[in-house]
Design an enzyme around this catalytic site. Structure first.
Site, PDB file in Angstrom:
ATOM      1  N   ASP A   1       0.932  -1.315   0.108  1.00  9.72           N
ATOM      2  CA  ASP A   1       0.130   0.177  -0.044  1.00  9.72           C
ATOM      3  C   ASP A   1       0.905   1.310   0.196  1.00  9.72           C
ATOM      4  O   ASP A   1       1.791   1.603   0.934  1.00  9.72           O
ATOM      5  CB  ASP A   1      -0.947  -0.066   1.213  1.00  9.72           C
ATOM      6  CG  ASP A   1      -1.961   1.076   1.070  1.00  9.72           C
ATOM      7  OD1 ASP A   1      -1.924   1.978   0.432  1.00  9.72           O
ATOM      8  OD2 ASP A   1      -2.918   0.922   1.935  1.00  9.72           O
TER       9      ASP A   1
ATOM     10  N   ARG B   1      -0.206   4.281  -0.984  1.00 16.99           N
ATOM     11  CA  ARG B   1      -1.090   5.675  -1.105  1.00 16.99           C
ATOM     12  C   ARG B   1      -0.599   6.687  -0.058  1.00 16.99           C
ATOM     13  O   ARG B   1      -0.352   6.379   0.979  1.00 16.99           O
ATOM     14  CB  ARG B   1      -2.610   5.414  -0.689  1.00 16.99           C
ATOM     15  CG  ARG B   1      -3.236   4.302  -1.824  1.00 16.99           C
ATOM     16  CD  ARG B   1      -4.632   4.005  -1.249  1.00 16.99           C
ATOM     17  NE  ARG B   1      -4.690   2.928  -0.286  1.00 16.99           N
ATOM     18  CZ  ARG B   1      -5.703   2.504   0.188  1.00 16.99           C
ATOM     19  NH1 ARG B   1      -6.725   2.750  -0.311  1.00 16.99           N
ATOM     20  NH2 ARG B   1      -5.710   1.531   1.296  1.00 16.99           N
TER      21      ARG B   1
END
Ligand SMILES: [Zn+2]
Length: 272
Positions: A196, A198
């Site tokens: 991840d 982000r």
């Protein structure tokens, strides 16, 4: 550079308060103030947007938001990219170029504890209606829940977040790897990419600007998202479970998310 508008139009929009900029802390700054590299966010809006989702009509105010990246600052970004490695470079570039959206429902002046969704873009789910994930139904249900809520609230649509930050091209490859037996996180790792990557910092600044210091309820099953926002100084976050769109095509995907830390029960994903 990415926020270029014809100077005459720009000036007119600024005079009408429809184009403004905020700093990292969500404070509006004067139009002629040039913040440090990539730190300011230019905002265009409110733009009335009448939505129709299936049978539901929802009137939202749309704000288009992009990092204010001046031409002279591109070199600094390039230096930053060189100092980083592969995926971090991609995430930086994606964040600098992404035009994020705020969809606002209700009157922020009346908000005591509004309902908020920070939604990561998903072309296949949000636009094409793919059932390999539950993004489309989650986005629609968020808008419906916010519309039905007494106070209203906002959706922040993060357009650079495809495939948890790896981009649409790499995400397409992970789908093929998943079909060969890997789960969603293993497939990212096979490509040498993080689980991840982000970057929620723009969402943090926008929340500070629109919410001021108000506490808020966040529609998510992902405790990490709450932690990320808290690390940016946002306070008073109550997580509100947001489960929808579960089906045979995404049960395995949701089970992987559950293993990874999403607060989903076996009942939620129908695996009990
Ligand atoms: Zn999706």
């Amino acid at each position: 550079m990415f926020t270029y508008l014809d100077p005459t139009v720009r000036k007119r929009l600024e005079e009408h308060g429809k184009l403004f900029q905020i700093d990292r802390e969500g404070v509006q700054v004067p139009a002629d103030h040039v913040p440090a590299s990539g730190t300011g966010i230019s905002v265009l809006g409110p733009i009335p947007l009448p939505l129709k989702l299936c049978d539901t009509q929802i009137a939202v105010d749309w704000y288009a938001c992009v990092r204010r990246t001046e031409l002279g600052k591109i070199e600094e970004i390039a230096d930053e990219l060189r100092a980083q490695h592969g995926q971090a470079s991609f995430a930086t570039l994606a964040s600098s170029m992404a035009v994020n959206s705020v969809l606002l429902l209700g009157d922020p002046a009346c908000w005591k504890n509004p309902l908020v969704r920070v939604h990561s873009s998903c072309m296949t789910g949000d636009v094409f209606g793919s059932q390999r994930c539950e993004c489309g139904p989650q986005l629609h249900m968020a808008l419906e829940r916010i519309q039905e809520d007494e106070q209203g609230g906002m959706v922040i649509y993060m357009s650079g977040h495809e495939g948890r930050g790896i981009g649409l091209w790499a995400k397409a490859a992970t789908y093929l790897l998943q079909d060969a037996g890997e789960n969603t996180y293993e497939a990212n790792r096979s490509l040498g990419l993080p689980d991840d990557s982000r970057d929620f910092s723009d969402a943090g600044s926008l929340l500070k600007f629109f919410l001021k210091d108000s506490p808020f309820r966040l529609l998510t099953n992902n405790p990490k998202k709450v932690n990320d926002l808290e690390h940016m100084g946002l306070q008073g976050i109550t997580r509100v479970k947001h489960v929808t769109g579960v089906g045979d095509n995404n049960r395995r995907y949701l089970a992987a998310k559950q293993d990874w830390g999403h607060e989903l029960t076996p009942e939620d994903i129908g695996t009990d």
